[in-house]
Design an enzyme around this catalytic site. Structure first.
Site, PDB file in Angstrom:
ATOM      1  CB  CYS A  65      -0.428  -1.830   8.639  1.00 62.58           C
ATOM      2  SG  CYS A  65      -1.096  -0.241   8.117  1.00 62.58           S
ATOM      3  CG  ASN A 109      -1.865  -2.426   0.836  1.00 55.41           C
ATOM      4  OD1 ASN A 109      -2.727  -3.232   0.464  1.00 55.41           O
ATOM      5  ND2 ASN A 109      -1.141  -2.633   1.916  1.00 55.41           N
TER       6      ASN A 109
END
Length: 392
Positions: free
Chosen positions: A326, A152
């Site tokens: 995140c 990611n």
């Protein structure tokens, strides 16, 4: 803000208009609970099952192998925790990598505290798992291998097919976090020997708060949320019907546009990479040069802080990130960049730009011009850069 160039599509994407249009009736008109027995509600049950068919078709799977979740994080947690519990009698060893999303890494830490042993594989300088090290890590007690399909942060594609073949050959479950890859890379769960796969709707122009876990039929995975009999008694709770409709619509859209969309993204991605590397000194591309997500470009700029770079870009209407959304509140450098061998001072100066279907060549030109100006300005204020230039 007059100008907005959104290059953080790995964090989230905008919900496509046709996806929203498909969802809207399920908020106000077709609002029945799919678990109810009367006709008004059973229409929604049929609509939910139709989305399973669409998603399964995108993976070469069966509809009854798709289980809806609240997103990729829940799906990752479910895959690891439920597999560990279900196969504990066979063994207690799990293999994953040091560059996984924190949904995997933190779940691994949770399981270690409960008696499981987890091997976190190193990766090479491009972020690729070494197959020989994976083979060497397998034990008689290994019950699960979990390796992400695509990273990611740096966009590197992992050798998922080879890993799946090894797991299949050894009789070990294979899970892949495909949150970034689903809708961007063609995936066939049978060809890749994938037993479980996680995905999330908001990464492919669908809504937030919805995802799924593919569980191959016959895999002994137990319930993750207890309560009602939803999701064939494996994930209780009233179904998020509008979200499921949106996920199905986004999946169908992604499959339809995949080839043309990703071809365009690759060309713009490579144009961006070539210009940045060619025009901004003392920077590097992170991740594999070609075996990477179509829309991902991740750079490290020496002698600057990524946070300052992001603030300056934001002032020019450019949205990017320094890594995973995140961990955006963390002051620590990216665990992914450290895993590929970057020292802290270089890892701190990272920038992830992830393109979308609306990104244009003109957008890229503006971003590169802005980057050149910002990087030069930040370096002029850097004592480290000043010392470096003097030492040369």
């Amino acid at each position: 803000m007059e100008k907005l160039i959104y290059l953080d599509n790995a964090a989230t994407t905008k919900t496509a208009p046709e996806v929203l249009e498909a969802m809207l009736p399920y908020f106000t008109e077709n609002y029945g609970n799919p678990s109810s027995v009367y006709g008004f509600a059973s229409k929604n049950k049929n609509a939910v099952n139709m989305q399973r068919e669409i998603i399964a078709g995108a993976l070469g799977a069966k509809a009854n192998e798709i289980y809806f979740t609240a997103g990729g994080t829940e799906a990752d947690n479910w895959a690891l925790k439920a597999a560990a519990e279900a196969y504990a009698e066979k063994g207690n060893h799990i293999i994953t990598t040091k560059i996984e999303h924190h949904a995997i890494l933190h779940t691994g830490e949770y399981l270690e505290k409960r008696g499981f042993e987890v091997t976190y594989l190193d990766v090479d300088e491009n972020g690729v798992v070494r197959i020989d090290e994976l083979r060497a890590a397998i034990r008689p007690t290994t019950i699960l291998i979990s390796v992400m399909f695509a990273n990611n942060e740096i966009g590197t594609l992992e050798p998922v097919k080879e890993i799946g073949e090894i797991a299949h050959e050894k009789g070990i479950l294979f899970h892949t976090d495909a949150v970034q890859a689903f809708g961007q890379i063609p995936i066939d769960v049978d060809a890749y020997h994938i037993d479980m796969l996680s995905a999330s709707g908001h990464k492919l122009n669908g809504p937030k708060g919805i995802g799924f876990l593919y569980i191959r039929k016959g895999i002994k995975i137990r319930a993750f949320v207890h309560g009602g009999a939803q999701e064939r008694k494996r994930r209780a709770g009233t179904e998020n019907v509008p979200g499921i409709i949106g996920l199905g619509a986004a999946t169908a859209r992604a499959v339809k546009t995949l080839e043309e969309r990703t071809s365009k993204e690759r060309k713009l991605r490579d144009y961006l990479i070539d210009r940045v590397l060619g025009e901004i000194p003392f920077c590097r591309l992170n991740g594999h040069r070609t075996e990477r997500l179509p829309n991902n470009a991740n750079f490290s700029f020496r002698f600057i802080e990524g946070e300052s770079l992001l603030i300056k870009l934001d002032m020019k209407g450019i949205c990017g990130s320094s890594g995973s959304a995140c961990t955006s509140g963390s002051l620590d450098p990216s665990h992914v960049l450290l895993a590929i061998g970057l020292p802290h001072e270089i890892a701190h100066g990272s920038l992830r730009l992830t393109l979308g279907e609306d990104t244009t060549r003109e957008d890229i030109d503006y971003v590169v011009a802005s980057l050149k100006e910002i990087v030069e300005g930040l370096r002029e204020m850097s004592p480290l850069y000043e010392d470096f230039i003097k030492s040369r």
